[in-house]
Design a protein around this motif. Structure first.
Motif, PDB file in Angstrom:
ATOM      1  N   ASN A 193      30.575  32.937 -41.669  1.00  0.00           N
ATOM      2  CA  ASN A 193      30.007  33.884 -42.608  1.00  0.00           C
ATOM      3  C   ASN A 193      29.072  34.911 -41.979  1.00  0.00           C
ATOM      4  O   ASN A 193      28.548  35.771 -42.673  1.00  0.00           O
ATOM      5  N   ARG A 194      28.857  34.861 -40.687  1.00  0.00           N
ATOM      6  CA  ARG A 194      27.974  35.822 -40.027  1.00  0.00           C
ATOM      7  C   ARG A 194      28.698  37.158 -39.873  1.00  0.00           C
ATOM      8  O   ARG A 194      29.847  37.211 -39.456  1.00  0.00           O
ATOM      9  N   ILE A 195      28.041  38.256 -40.210  1.00  0.00           N
ATOM     10  CA  ILE A 195      28.645  39.584 -40.111  1.00  0.00           C
ATOM     11  C   ILE A 195      28.770  39.978 -38.636  1.00  0.00           C
ATOM     12  O   ILE A 195      27.854  39.784 -37.838  1.00  0.00           O
ATOM     13  N   GLY A 255      24.077  40.806 -34.718  1.00  0.00           N
ATOM     14  CA  GLY A 255      25.475  40.644 -35.073  1.00  0.00           C
ATOM     15  C   GLY A 255      26.449  41.481 -34.261  1.00  0.00           C
ATOM     16  O   GLY A 255      27.643  41.481 -34.546  1.00  0.00           O
ATOM     17  N   TRP A 256      25.976  42.186 -33.239  1.00  0.00           N
ATOM     18  CA  TRP A 256      26.881  42.973 -32.390  1.00  0.00           C
ATOM     19  C   TRP A 256      27.687  42.039 -31.496  1.00  0.00           C
ATOM     20  O   TRP A 256      27.143  41.125 -30.866  1.00  0.00           O
ATOM     21  N   MET A 263      33.186  43.010 -41.570  1.00  0.00           N
ATOM     22  CA  MET A 263      33.866  41.710 -41.508  1.00  0.00           C
ATOM     23  C   MET A 263      32.910  40.624 -41.068  1.00  0.00           C
ATOM     24  O   MET A 263      31.933  40.880 -40.374  1.00  0.00           O
ATOM     25  N   ASP A 264      33.246  39.419 -41.499  1.00  0.00           N
ATOM     26  CA  ASP A 264      32.465  38.277 -41.048  1.00  0.00           C
ATOM     27  C   ASP A 264      33.144  37.668 -39.821  1.00  0.00           C
ATOM     28  O   ASP A 264      34.258  38.054 -39.457  1.00  0.00           O
ATOM     29  N   ALA A 265      32.450  36.748 -39.195  1.00  0.00           N
ATOM     30  CA  ALA A 265      32.960  36.141 -37.960  1.00  0.00           C
ATOM     31  C   ALA A 265      34.292  35.444 -38.180  1.00  0.00           C
ATOM     32  O   ALA A 265      35.172  35.499 -37.320  1.00  0.00           O
ATOM     33  N   GLY A 266      34.460  34.808 -39.331  1.00  0.00           N
ATOM     34  CA  GLY A 266      35.724  34.141 -39.626  1.00  0.00           C
ATOM     35  C   GLY A 266      36.883  35.125 -39.672  1.00  0.00           C
ATOM     36  O   GLY A 266      37.969  34.852 -39.153  1.00  0.00           O
TER      37      GLY A 266
END
Length: 190
Positions: free
Chosen positions: A176-178, A151-152, A122-125
């Motif tokens: 959009n960041r994972i 991204g953790w 999933m992305d941050a959104g």
């Protein structure tokens, strides 16, 4: 004291902390983890501009009764002392009022099923929408994520106005960041 423009309620995602303990740091979150894997980092006053009120007055050692009473939300006397000295002293209230307020805000939060979310790409959104969906009246733009460079998920920050009501964050998370979510007991990636 600097004027306060709002507040941030910071929540630590304990499994990430436990997977990468800092040498010499207290591993307070690494025992049995309640509240969906989150512990209260603190309640931080935000400035009206780009500065944040910090270390506003000298802070005496917290009384043992306050630590005992509010230890369930922030299970570390060391972190409680730090949060009071750095942030609480800027709010013009007593230590008891500071921890009572931050604990009440923490216990009102509902957490999404983190095990299910960890199993998804999933992305941050998507994550902020899932977090908001677990909390009636919250929208995804009221949530900001603190991710490490890989991204953790490290922390979730909730934005509040000067009356401690949820509000849109001034600096929302890029959608959009994972986001990678470590589960309890998972080892750190080499």
């Amino acid at each position: 004291m600097e004027p306060i423009g709002g507040y941030t309620l910071a929540l630590i995602w304990a499994p990430e902390h436990c997977a990468r303990p800092v040498p010499g740091a207290e591993s307070f979150q690494c025992g049995p983890i309640g509240r969906g894997g989150f512990v209260l980092h603190g309640l931080w006053p935000d400035g009206q501009g780009k500065s944040w009120p910090q270390w506003c007055t000298d802070a005496a050692i917290l009384p043992p009764g306050i630590i005992t009473t509010y230890h369930a939300a922030t299970p570390s006397a060391q972190l409680m002392q730090h949060e009071w000295a750095k942030h609480g002293t800027c709010m013009g209230i007593t230590p008891k009022a500071y921890f009572k307020r931050s604990s009440r805000l923490f216990y009102r939060i509902r957490f999404p099923d983190m095990v299910t979310l960890a199993g998804q790409t999933m992305d941050a959104g998507s994550f902020t929408r899932a977090f908001a969906a677990a909390n009636p009246g919250m929208t995804s733009d009221m949530v900001t994520l603190n991710l490490d460079r890989d991204g953790w998920l490290r922390e979730v920050w909730l934005c509040l106005d000067t009356k401690f009501r949820r509000e849109r964050c001034r600096t929302p998370t890029r959608g959009n960041r994972i986001v990678r979510i470590r589960l309890p007991g998972a080892a750190a990636a080499a």
